[in-house]
Design an enzyme around this catalytic site. Structure first.
Site, PDB file in Angstrom:
ATOM      1  N   ASP A 151       0.856  -1.186   0.000  1.00  0.00           N
ATOM      2  CA  ASP A 151       0.000   0.000   0.000  1.00  0.00           C
ATOM      3  C   ASP A 151       0.891   1.234   0.000  1.00  0.00           C
ATOM      4  O   ASP A 151       2.016   1.175  -0.479  1.00  0.00           O
ATOM      5  CB  ASP A 151      -0.961  -0.029   1.190  1.00  0.00           C
ATOM      6  CG  ASP A 151      -2.292   0.655   0.882  1.00  0.00           C
ATOM      7  OD1 ASP A 151      -2.285   1.878   0.660  1.00  0.00           O
ATOM      8  OD2 ASP A 151      -3.333  -0.027   0.857  1.00  0.00           O
ATOM      9  N   HIS A 185       1.793   1.985  -3.235  1.00  0.00           N
ATOM     10  CA  HIS A 185       0.835   2.911  -3.838  1.00  0.00           C
ATOM     11  C   HIS A 185       1.373   4.335  -3.873  1.00  0.00           C
ATOM     12  O   HIS A 185       0.617   5.273  -4.120  1.00  0.00           O
ATOM     13  CB  HIS A 185      -0.490   2.874  -3.077  1.00  0.00           C
ATOM     14  CG  HIS A 185      -1.228   1.577  -3.224  1.00  0.00           C
ATOM     15  ND1 HIS A 185      -2.476   1.361  -2.679  1.00  0.00           N
ATOM     16  CD2 HIS A 185      -0.893   0.423  -3.857  1.00  0.00           C
ATOM     17  CE1 HIS A 185      -2.874   0.124  -2.963  1.00  0.00           C
ATOM     18  NE2 HIS A 185      -1.931  -0.455  -3.674  1.00  0.00           N
TER      19      HIS A 185
END
Length: 451
Positions: free
Chosen positions: A268, A291
């Site tokens: 993430d 991310h």
């Protein structure tokens, strides 16, 4: 004449239900089984020359050292021993977890009483994966339904060493597989590995933060936190249950957040300050499979104003990820508002990244029609992207930077300079929509882009 320095060490050998006293006063110091307290070196006549740390406190060699027994196996909980050690080391001492030893935490711990304490971890501090226990016994924070094993708070807290803090996340990822933390119906909460609350002056150095069930770090109502030379990883042994929501860094109501010389390998956000975070410095950060290095998300909760301001992010490498440099703000019905201001991304390298530069104001998972009907009200001003180079993955076609501002917000003072990002799909394109003023490079509207 200088006096000699002596080390006084007392080690207990009684059963865990008993204790022994150190010194003549039986009520002064009690040591549980397998623990020891070593006094610091004796003061010399030139004590005014003693070293001080960044906060003006004693350095390691001038602190009493508290050790505890190691766990015998993964169910041998030493939570009470660890809490005892921190209380004994508080106000100028050091807790030491030894090389080659494992220390298992199986109970939630309130560590918000700390003042001037060092914790040196050369061994492994590991949490149990007793999901049933932790679901019922944790510290809960309403922001995005966050829970944690423990809470650190107070002032002048240094946690360092060559060891590991292990969240034992695999069982959590397996149980959570296919779910989403932001799903309003989700009740499967996963603990955050390290959380501070009402803390001032926190330093973490040299450690490996491993396999957090959820976010790795979350700083709440905290001032002046510094991470240096830290490795963060979340790697699954089950290909069908990949780590999710295992952000490297998150924050809420923080003034002073610094991350230096750190590597992050999670599924993430690599770095993602949340609402009301200011005075941010990130330098020499490496991110794999993430991310991105994000600002936000902010603007999530109805009627609430959020902000992120004064951030410098430089010398950052992002490889094999969804995003590179990203700004993200909520849209949709019943969300909040706010601003991002004075953000600089400088000397950024991206490789095989889907969205090397992106402004996402349709967060979270909002489709185009809903985003148009309920646009984000987070203003974006004075944001610079300087010296960004590398390659996109081609997932977004020829587009290597997408700066699409919400019609419900103001985006001004956006500047791009020395952008050299290639796309395997052809000549790279930069998209600018609803951006006020010149951005410094040639760009096109989204309607003309080759996504």
């Amino acid at each position: 004449m200088k006096s000699l320095a002596f080390l006084l060490s007392v080690t207990a050998s009684l059963a865990s239900a008993t204790a022994i006293a150190l010194g003549s006063d039986a009520s002064s110091v009690f040591v549980p089984e397998g623990a020891s307290i070593s006094l610091p070196r004796a003061l010399t006549s030139n004590s005014h020359h003693k070293q001080k740390d960044n906060w003006g406190n004693a350095v390691e060699q001038d602190r009493k050292k508290v050790t505890i027994r190691a766990s015998k196996h993964d169910r041998d909980d030493i939570s009470d021993d660890f809490l005892w050690a921190l209380k004994k080391a508080n106000h100028g001492g050091l807790v030491y977890l030894e090389t080659g030893k494992k220390y298992v935490i199986g109970k939630k711990l309130d560590l918000t009483f700390l003042k001037d304490v060092y914790v040196k971890i050369d061994g492994e501090l590991k949490f149990t994966n007793d999901i049933e226990y932790w679901q019922d016994n944790n510290f809960y924070y309403p922001f995005q339904k966050s829970i944690t094993f423990w809470v650190w708070g107070g002032k002048d807290i240094k946690i360092y060493g060559s060891g590991v803090i292990n969240g034992n996340g695999q069982a959590w990822w397996d149980g959570f597989s296919g779910a989403e933390i932001l799903d309003p119906n989700n009740k499967y909460y996963r603990p955050i590995l390290f959380l501070t609350d009402n803390a001032t002056n926190v330093e973490v150095n040299g450690l490996h933060l491993k396999d957090s069930p959820c976010w790795t770090n979350f700083f709440v109502r905290t001032n002046n936190v510094v991470f240096d030379n830290v490795y963060i990883s979340a790697v699954s042994t089950n290909a069908s249950s990949l780590p999710k929501n295992t952000d490297g860094f998150d924050s809420l109501n923080v003034d002073g957040l610094t991350v230096l010389n750190t590597r992050v390998n999670v599924g993430d956000d690599c770095f993602s300050p949340k609402p009301n975070t200011t005075n941010i410095l990130v330098r020499n950060l490496w991110c794999n499979g993430t991310h991105g290095v994000s600002m936000g998300s902010i603007g999530q909760y109805p009627g609430v104003m959020d902000f992120i301001s004064n951030a410098l992010l430089e010398n950052i490498t992002l490889v094999n990820g969804e995003n590179g440099a990203r700004l993200k703000a909520w849209a949709g019905p019943n969300v909040g508002y706010g601003y991002m201001r004075n953000i600089t991304y400088k000397d950024i390298r991206v490789e095989n990244t889907d969205n090397p530069i992106v402004l996402d104001q349709c967060y979270f998972n909002i489709n185009a029609s809903t985003c148009a009907a309920y646009p984000s009200r987070v203003n974006i001003t004075d944001v610079k992207f300087l010296n960004v180079r590398g390659s996109s993955s081609g997932k977004e076609g020829r587009v290597v930077a997408d700066l699409t501002c919400s019609p419900g917000a103001t985006c001004s003072g956006i500047h791009l300079e020395n952008i050299n990002i290639t796309s395997p799909k052809g000549e790279p394109q930069i998209v600018c929509d609803n951006i006020q003023g010149d951005v410094g490079v040639d760009c096109i509207p989204a309607s003309e882009a080759d996504f």
